[in-house]
Design an enzyme around this catalytic site. Structure first.
Site, PDB file in Angstrom:
ATOM      1  N   ASN A  10       0.874  -1.168   0.002  1.00  0.00           N
ATOM      2  CA  ASN A  10      -0.039  -0.016   0.147  1.00  0.00           C
ATOM      3  C   ASN A  10       0.957   1.242   0.275  1.00  0.00           C
ATOM      4  O   ASN A  10       1.308   1.697   1.035  1.00  0.00           O
ATOM      5  CB  ASN A  10      -1.085  -0.243   1.176  1.00  0.00           C
ATOM      6  N   LYS A  12       0.011   4.460  -0.313  1.00  0.00           N
ATOM      7  CA  LYS A  12      -0.551   5.355   0.275  1.00  0.00           C
ATOM      8  C   LYS A  12      -0.240   6.806  -0.477  1.00  0.00           C
ATOM      9  O   LYS A  12      -0.350   6.537  -1.749  1.00  0.00           O
ATOM     10  CB  LYS A  12      -0.291   5.616   1.768  1.00  0.00           C
ATOM     11  N   HIS A 100      -9.514   1.457   4.758  1.00  0.00           N
ATOM     12  CA  HIS A 100      -8.232   1.449   5.446  1.00  0.00           C
ATOM     13  C   HIS A 100      -8.473   2.327   6.806  1.00  0.00           C
ATOM     14  O   HIS A 100      -9.388   3.400   6.716  1.00  0.00           O
ATOM     15  CB  HIS A 100      -7.202   1.955   4.600  1.00  0.00           C
ATOM     16  N   GLU A 102      -6.814   4.884   7.981  1.00  0.00           N
ATOM     17  CA  GLU A 102      -6.784   6.112   7.505  1.00  0.00           C
ATOM     18  C   GLU A 102      -7.976   6.748   7.027  1.00  0.00           C
ATOM     19  O   GLU A 102      -8.129   8.143   7.180  1.00  0.00           O
ATOM     20  CB  GLU A 102      -5.389   6.342   6.716  1.00  0.00           C
ATOM     21  N   GLU A 172      -5.181  -4.846  10.522  1.00  0.00           N
ATOM     22  CA  GLU A 172      -4.236  -3.722  10.629  1.00  0.00           C
ATOM     23  C   GLU A 172      -4.610  -3.080  12.148  1.00  0.00           C
ATOM     24  O   GLU A 172      -5.218  -2.091  11.976  1.00  0.00           O
ATOM     25  CB  GLU A 172      -4.342  -2.716   9.506  1.00  0.00           C
ATOM     26  N   GLY A 178       2.419   2.381  11.008  1.00  0.00           N
ATOM     27  CA  GLY A 178       3.513   3.528  10.847  1.00  0.00           C
ATOM     28  C   GLY A 178       4.174   3.960  12.106  1.00  0.00           C
ATOM     29  O   GLY A 178       4.892   5.020  12.223  1.00  0.00           O
ATOM     30  N   SER A 218       3.463  -1.782  10.426  1.00  0.00           N
ATOM     31  CA  SER A 218       4.936  -2.098  10.802  1.00  0.00           C
ATOM     32  C   SER A 218       5.652  -3.447  10.203  1.00  0.00           C
ATOM     33  O   SER A 218       6.536  -4.023  10.862  1.00  0.00           O
ATOM     34  CB  SER A 218       5.321  -1.501  12.036  1.00  0.00           C
TER      35      SER A 218
HETATM   36  P1  13P Z   1       3.097   0.512   7.589  1.00  0.00           P
HETATM   37  O1  13P Z   1       3.394  -0.693   7.134  1.00  0.00           O
HETATM   38  O2  13P Z   1       3.728   1.920   7.242  1.00  0.00           O
HETATM   39  O3  13P Z   1       2.913   0.549   9.137  1.00  0.00           O
HETATM   40  O4  13P Z   1       1.710   0.645   7.142  1.00  0.00           O
HETATM   41  C1  13P Z   1       0.706  -0.422   7.206  1.00  0.00           C
HETATM   42  C2  13P Z   1      -0.562  -0.150   6.424  1.00  0.00           C
HETATM   43  O5  13P Z   1      -1.213   0.858   6.655  1.00  0.00           O
HETATM   44  C3  13P Z   1      -0.693  -0.897   5.179  1.00  0.00           C
HETATM   45  O6  13P Z   1      -1.981  -0.611   4.739  1.00  0.00           O
END
Ligand code: 13P
Length: 256
Positions: A10, A12, A100, A102, A172, A178, A218
């Site tokens: 992803n 982002k 997601h 976010e 997640e 992150g 992560s």
């Molecule tokens: P990170 O791997 O940066 O923690 O992000 C995970 C994520 O949100 C994947 O969709």
């Protein structure tokens, strides 16, 4: 039942078109074609990068799948700023991330929105990667299994068992995204197993055994192997580590 692991990057809101082409090319150059018999690999770039990334993979004839990070459920019309399912399908997306954290937290996406997107994607033959996961406060309250399984039930409302087979769930935990703070394999497995049990309750054991449940938060080349060794973790949804070809490719290797 052995499920083929899926490693999905992803990206982002990262990578302009030239940057996306470089990263796609590095991934394509670094992947052993044989590994794709054992592991499904997908990347989910921003909308504007989808076509250029697809072109790289097509030119190289490498079987890396393409996914969008979001979509709107209406097929067309006056929805300024939105992108439709026919649009991402035409570009070649076979996956689409939905719900997601976010999007849920920064853009107020609700369980109902997630369900509308999941149903519309299934209708179009695109596999939704349905993201679920609890915040730190929900984990600390100890009600995270109820919280996550309720998100799963809401996402699949009105979905038939036969259609659920080709969907993907990504667990997640928000506190691991992150932050560099990964869930332990045991913590991730506990929730992924509860997700599978919920799918079994909704659609029967046969279907639940076929649906891939990914972990995200992560995940990196250092921790992927142990997470992926858990019986109910069938791959990863990778954020930060998917932006560096060498890290992403190491995770793909760990998923063999
Ligand atoms: P990170 O791997 O940066 O923690 O992000 C995970 C994520 O949100 C994947 O969709």
């Amino acid at each position: 039942m052995t499920r083929k692991n899926l490693i999905a990057g992803n990206w982002k809101m990262n990578n302009t078109i030239p940057e996306a082409v470089v990263l796609a090319q590095e991934i394509s150059n670094g992947i052993y074609p044989d590994i794709l018999d054992e592991v499904d690999v997908a990347v989910c770039p921003p909308f504007v990068d989808l076509k250029p990334v697809k072109s790289v993979f097509e030119f190289d004839r490498v079987n890396i799948a393409l996914g969008a990070q979001n979509v709107y459920w209406e097929p067309k019309g006056a929805f300024t700023g939105e992108i439709s399912i026919p649009m991402i399908k035409e570009i070649g997306c076979t996956y689409c991330i939905v719900g997601h954290s976010e999007r849920r937290h920064l853009f107020d996406e609700t369980n109902e929105d997630v369900n509308l997107k999941v149903r519309a994607l299934i209708e179009a033959g695109i596999a939704p990667i349905i993201c679920v996961g609890e915040s730190l406060s929900v984990r600390d309250e100890g009600v995270y299994l109820d919280f996550v399984t309720a998100q799963v039930r809401a996402a699949y409302a009105g979905v038939e068992a036969a259609d659920a087979v080709n969907t993907v769930v990504a667990y997640e935990p928000v506190w691991a995204i992150g932050t560099g703070r990964t869930a332990t394999p045991e913590q991730a497995e506990e929730v992924c197993a509860a997700i599978r049990a919920t799918l079994a309750d909704l659609f029967g054991v046969d279907v639940a055994e076929q649906v891939r449940v990914l972990y995200g938060g992560s995940m990196n080349e250092g921790n992927a192997e142990l997470l992926l060794a858990e019986p109910d973790i069938d791959g990863g949804l990778i954020g930060g580590a998917a932006l560096k070809a060498s890290s992403f490719l190491e995770i793909v290797k760990a998923a063999k």
